[in-house]
Enzyme design. Structure first.
Site, short mmCIF file in Angstrom:
data_model
loop_
_atom_site.label_atom_id
_atom_site.label_comp_id
_atom_site.label_asym_id
_atom_site.label_seq_id
_atom_site.Cartn_x
_atom_site.Cartn_y
_atom_site.Cartn_z
N HIS A 54 177.58 26.39 35.62
CA HIS A 54 177.98 25.77 35.00
C HIS A 54 178.30 26.15 33.74
O HIS A 54 177.34 26.56 33.19
CB HIS A 54 177.19 24.94 34.68
CG HIS A 54 177.97 23.17 34.76
ND1 HIS A 54 177.14 22.11 35.07
CD2 HIS A 54 178.84 23.00 33.45
CE1 HIS A 54 178.10 20.90 34.33
NE2 HIS A 54 179.02 21.72 34.09
N GLY A 101 187.31 21.08 35.35
CA GLY A 101 188.11 20.37 34.18
C GLY A 101 187.46 19.32 32.78
O GLY A 101 186.15 20.19 32.97
N LEU A 115 185.70 21.53 28.27
CA LEU A 115 185.81 21.64 29.35
C LEU A 115 184.84 22.67 30.41
O LEU A 115 183.85 23.67 30.16
CB LEU A 115 187.19 23.34 29.47
CG LEU A 115 187.81 23.89 30.87
CD1 LEU A 115 188.09 22.29 30.73
CD2 LEU A 115 188.83 25.01 30.88
N HIS A 116 184.42 22.09 31.36
CA HIS A 116 183.20 22.30 32.21
C HIS A 116 184.47 23.41 33.13
O HIS A 116 185.09 22.58 34.37
CB HIS A 116 183.26 20.69 33.21
CG HIS A 116 182.44 20.20 32.72
ND1 HIS A 116 181.15 19.98 32.15
CD2 HIS A 116 182.06 18.74 31.70
CE1 HIS A 116 180.26 19.06 31.69
NE2 HIS A 116 181.67 18.43 31.01
N VAL A 117 183.26 23.78 33.74
CA VAL A 117 183.79 25.18 34.10
C VAL A 117 182.32 25.61 35.61
O VAL A 117 181.81 25.91 34.63
CB VAL A 117 183.70 26.74 33.71
CG1 VAL A 117 184.16 27.90 34.29
CG2 VAL A 117 185.07 26.20 32.24
#
Length: 168
Positions: A54, A101, A115-117
């Site tokens: 994350h 997203g 941006l969350h990955v």
């Protein structure tokens, strides 16, 4: 109440740089675990991970949130998405296990575009609930939700729209 309605239905009007923004000062000396950096973007581990992998990707320049973006900003999102795919590919996360997203204000924790990955599965159902996706219907790219996949956001911006909590 009226402030919430403004957040709920349209642009928040938040465009100025706040006096204190923790993401404007990301560095390893401040205990951020940076995994990638260039002159435009920084990627670092989320301090409260929802999944095994994350990361957050932020622009070096201060940008309020996903709701403040306009059509020309879709290229920036494409660049951020490319970096997200690279980070997860380098860690062996297959495409079907990726979630990439943005939380939509006012449901974001820091007022700096991030941006969350994520490489799923999630660590718990409670953590997964923060990243639910609402598919679009009819003329809408997304439904009512507080999280939007990067591809949905790019599509909305390229059509000249703006990202909202409500279907757009």
């Amino acid at each position: 109440m009226f402030g919430f309605l403004r957040w709920f239905s349209g642009n928040s009007g938040v465009n100025s740089k706040p006096e204190i923004c923790v993401f404007c000062h990301v560095c390893s000396e401040k205990e951020f675990k940076i995994v990638w950096q260039d002159d435009k973007y920084i990627a670092f581990e989320d301090h409260k991970p929802a999944s095994r992998y994350h990361f957050l990707i932020i622009p070096q320049a201060h940008i309020g949130n996903i709701r403040t973006l306009q059509q020309p900003d879709s290229m920036m999102l494409r660049e951020m998405h490319g970096l997200a795919k690279q980070l997860l590919r380098d860690r062996g996360v297959p495409p079907e296990m990726r979630r990439v997203g943005f939380h939509i204000a006012p449901f974001n924790s820091v007022e700096h575009l991030h941006l969350h990955v994520q490489g799923t599965p999630y660590l718990s159902l409670r953590k997964a609930a923060g990243y639910l996706i609402a598919s679009g219907y009819g003329p809408y790219t997304k439904g009512f939700s507080w999280f939007i996949e990067v591809e949905q956001a790019i599509g909305i911006l390229e059509r000249g729209g703006t990202v909202k909590l409500i279907p757009c």
